[in-house]
Design an enzyme around this catalytic site. Structure first.
Site, mmCIF file in Angstrom:
data_model
loop_
_atom_site.group_PDB
_atom_site.id
_atom_site.type_symbol
_atom_site.label_atom_id
_atom_site.label_comp_id
_atom_site.label_asym_id
_atom_site.label_seq_id
_atom_site.Cartn_x
_atom_site.Cartn_y
_atom_site.Cartn_z
ATOM 1 N N GLU A 1 -10.865 -6.718 -4.579
ATOM 2 C CA GLU A 1 -10.792 -7.738 -3.517
ATOM 3 C C GLU A 1 -11.729 -7.765 -2.657
ATOM 4 O OE1 GLU A 1 -7.013 -7.809 -1.607
ATOM 5 O OE2 GLU A 1 -7.836 -8.653 0.196
ATOM 6 N N ASP B 1 -0.800 -12.465 2.008
ATOM 7 C CA ASP B 1 -1.431 -11.466 2.859
ATOM 8 C C ASP B 1 -1.729 -12.228 4.288
ATOM 9 O OD1 ASP B 1 -2.950 -9.324 3.856
ATOM 10 O OD2 ASP B 1 -4.241 -9.158 2.298
ATOM 11 N N HIS C 1 0.932 -1.036 -0.137
ATOM 12 C CA HIS C 1 -0.071 0.046 -0.070
ATOM 13 C C HIS C 1 1.069 1.381 -0.079
ATOM 14 C CE1 HIS C 1 -2.263 -2.954 2.468
ATOM 15 N NE2 HIS C 1 -3.342 -2.199 1.944
ATOM 16 N N GLU D 1 -8.956 -13.791 -1.493
ATOM 17 C CA GLU D 1 -8.359 -13.879 -0.239
ATOM 18 C C GLU D 1 -9.186 -15.065 0.257
ATOM 19 O OE1 GLU D 1 -6.811 -10.795 1.715
ATOM 20 O OE2 GLU D 1 -7.129 -11.304 3.804
ATOM 21 N N ASP E 1 -10.724 -11.753 10.599
ATOM 22 C CA ASP E 1 -9.627 -11.734 9.538
ATOM 23 C C ASP E 1 -8.374 -11.934 10.061
ATOM 24 O OD1 ASP E 1 -8.556 -12.094 6.806
ATOM 25 O OD2 ASP E 1 -8.758 -9.989 6.363
ATOM 26 N N ASP F 1 2.268 2.073 3.531
ATOM 27 C CA ASP F 1 3.316 1.162 3.956
ATOM 28 C C ASP F 1 4.609 1.418 3.775
ATOM 29 O OD1 ASP F 1 0.817 -0.648 4.285
ATOM 30 O OD2 ASP F 1 1.611 -1.856 2.518
HETATM 31 C C1 XLS Z 1 -7.508 -6.652 4.377
HETATM 32 C C2 XLS Z 1 -7.200 -6.913 3.027
HETATM 33 C C3 XLS Z 1 -5.961 -6.109 2.487
HETATM 34 C C4 XLS Z 1 -5.807 -5.941 1.118
HETATM 35 C C5 XLS Z 1 -4.948 -4.885 0.528
HETATM 36 O O1 XLS Z 1 -8.379 -7.492 4.648
HETATM 37 O O2 XLS Z 1 -6.862 -8.233 2.939
HETATM 38 O O3 XLS Z 1 -4.712 -6.396 3.282
HETATM 39 O O4 XLS Z 1 -5.303 -7.184 0.665
HETATM 40 O O5 XLS Z 1 -5.613 -3.562 0.972
HETATM 41 NI NI NI Z 2 -5.811 -9.169 1.312
HETATM 42 NI NI NI Z 3 -7.736 -9.530 4.695
#
Ligand code: XLS
Ligand code: NI
Ligand code: NI
Length: 442
Positions: free
Chosen positions: A235, A342, A104, A271, A310, A107
């Protein structure tokens, strides 16, 4: 890289030692240089390292501050610290033998007092990243913008009720697209971090969804304008941080993209833990995206079946990953996508070595799953079974149904005059589960 000071002096580049190895700092299944079907495993699997977890994660949770202290996190000037941190990150990418990384904007570079200052910081760090990419050969899988941490985004970014915040988010993504292009990013990810709502008492759902679509159309237009050729990825995630996120899962994402005429410009970054939070399996989300030709990339992690948030853990569940890999291989792979870890260390895992153990476990599990899925496909048992199960649609009136020639009236006539009652056939689930077990465990 050689001339720089090492940040992981006690750890050598991770070597492949084969399944019999007991060395915790070696690969047992991931052999990056092994050529399979004319391509190295590294090129097949396209592993990526998530900068936010591995280099910004501190182990903090809602009950306490960070536990992980890295030696390179010292100094007064945040931009200088960011550069040294990045040196450490690229040393890690090389030693763990990951061909890609992901980040990001916030980051990698510290946020300034103004957007202009934030952009200046980003430019300095991106120049540094560019030279590190060149020196190491590590490439950018995707970039993204953090539109969820800063308090200004507390009510969303593109779905914020205040047009001012929308404008700020647009400016931030404009810059993030520019730097992703500058670093040769192969994709760009949109994760709707706070694009959702807490309560409908204060929310105009329709207007917020319209705004999100307008935002994504602006991103498509800007990418075209600057000649950014990377794949755009959505995502999905059903909840967290907001109670209800608009891109809940792949199916709702597809409906959203189609409703707003965006489907040609996006694919999905799926994810694992987001799939399970939505009440789906990882494989289900892959299949739904693949069925529409919209499978883009994977955020490789895992949740905890006992926890409803998560947890972003490294996934070592070879059965789950083999099923996912089967669907990915059947779909023809991930194209410009890859497997981005991730995933983060547990709070008490405070050693630098833990970062290696975590990724070795994840990479080995995916590599083994890749090999198992390939041998399952080569064996063809499941493909034959499924083909046979649907064979009645391959010819005759079944074919007419698929090609749109059949009607209710024609089918009624057939049943009344010829077909009569259908003969039930077993789905043979237990037989198939045993077949899978044989492939997995011998
Ligand atoms: C959060 C997301 C984040 C994305 C990128 O739950 O997984 O990490 O992958 O913004
Ligand atoms: Ni993610
Ligand atoms: Ni996530």
């Amino acid at each position: 890289m050689k001339s720089r000071k090492s940040h992981f002096p006690r750890i050598k580049t991770i070597a492949f030692e084969g399944p019999g190895s007991t060395n915790p700092l070696a690969f047992r299944h991931y052999n990056p240089d092994e050529v399979i079907d004319g391509k190295t495993m590294s090129a097949h699997l396209r592993f990526g390292i998530a900068y936010w977890h591995s280099f910004r994660g501190t182990g903090s949770d809602p009950f306490g501050p960070g536990t992980i202290v890295r030696p390179w996190e010292k100094g007064k000037d945040p931009v200088s610290v960011a550069k040294v941190r990045m040196d450490a990150a690229f040393e890690f990418f090389q030693k763990i033998r990951a061909p890609f990384w992901c980040f990001h904007d916030r980051d990698i570079a510290p946020e300034g007092r103004t957007l202009a200052e934030s952009n200046r910081h980003l430019d300095k760090i991106v120049a540094h990243a560019k030279s590190l990419q060149k020196a190491t050969g590590v490439k950018l899988l995707w970039g993204t913008a953090n539109l969820f941490s800063n308090p200004r985004f507390m009510c969303g970014a593109a779905t914020n009720p205040d047009a001012h915040v929308f404008a700020y988010a647009a400016a931030q993504v404009k810059k993030a697209l520019e730097v992703t292009k500058e670093l040769g990013g192969e994709n760009y990810v949109f994760w709707g971090g706070r694009e959702g709502y807490e309560t409908l008492l204060n929310t105009n759902l329709k207007r917020e969804q319209d705004h999100l679509a307008a935002f994504l159309h602006m991103a498509v237009a800007y990418a075209k304008r600057i000649g950014f050729k990377g794949q755009f990825l959505i995502e999905p995630k059903p909840k967290e941080p907001t109670k209800h996120q608009y891109d809940f899962d792949v199916a709702s994402g597809i409906a959203f993209l189609r409703t707003y005429g965006l489907e040609k410009h996006f694919k999905f970054n799926i994810e694992t833990n987001h799939a399970t939070l939505a009440g789906h399996t990882f494989q289900h989300e892959i299949e739904v995206a693949a069925a529409q030709g919209l499978l883009g990339s994977i955020d490789a992690n895992s949740g905890d079946p006992l926890l409803g948030w998560d947890t972003d853990q490294f996934n070592t569940d070879v059965r789950e990953l083999t099923l996912a890999m089967l669907s990915i291989l059947r779909a023809g792979g991930l194209g410009t996508g890859g497997f981005n870890f991730d995933a983060k260390l547990r709070r008490p895992s405070i050693d630098a070595e833990d970062l290696f153990h975590a990724h070795i476990g994840g990479m080995d599990a995916y590599a083994l799953a890749f090999k198992l899925a390939r041998s399952i496909l080569a064996d063809g048992g499941f493909e034959r079974f499924v083909a046979e199960r649907y064979a009645s649609f391959d010819s005759g009136f079944g074919r007419d149904i698929e090609t749109g020639k059949a009607t209710f009236a024609s089918l009624e006539k057939l049943v009344l005059t010829k077909l009569g009652e259908p003969k039930p056939r077993s789905g043979k689930q237990e037989y198939l589960e045993n077949l899978l077990a044989r492939h997995l465990h011998g």
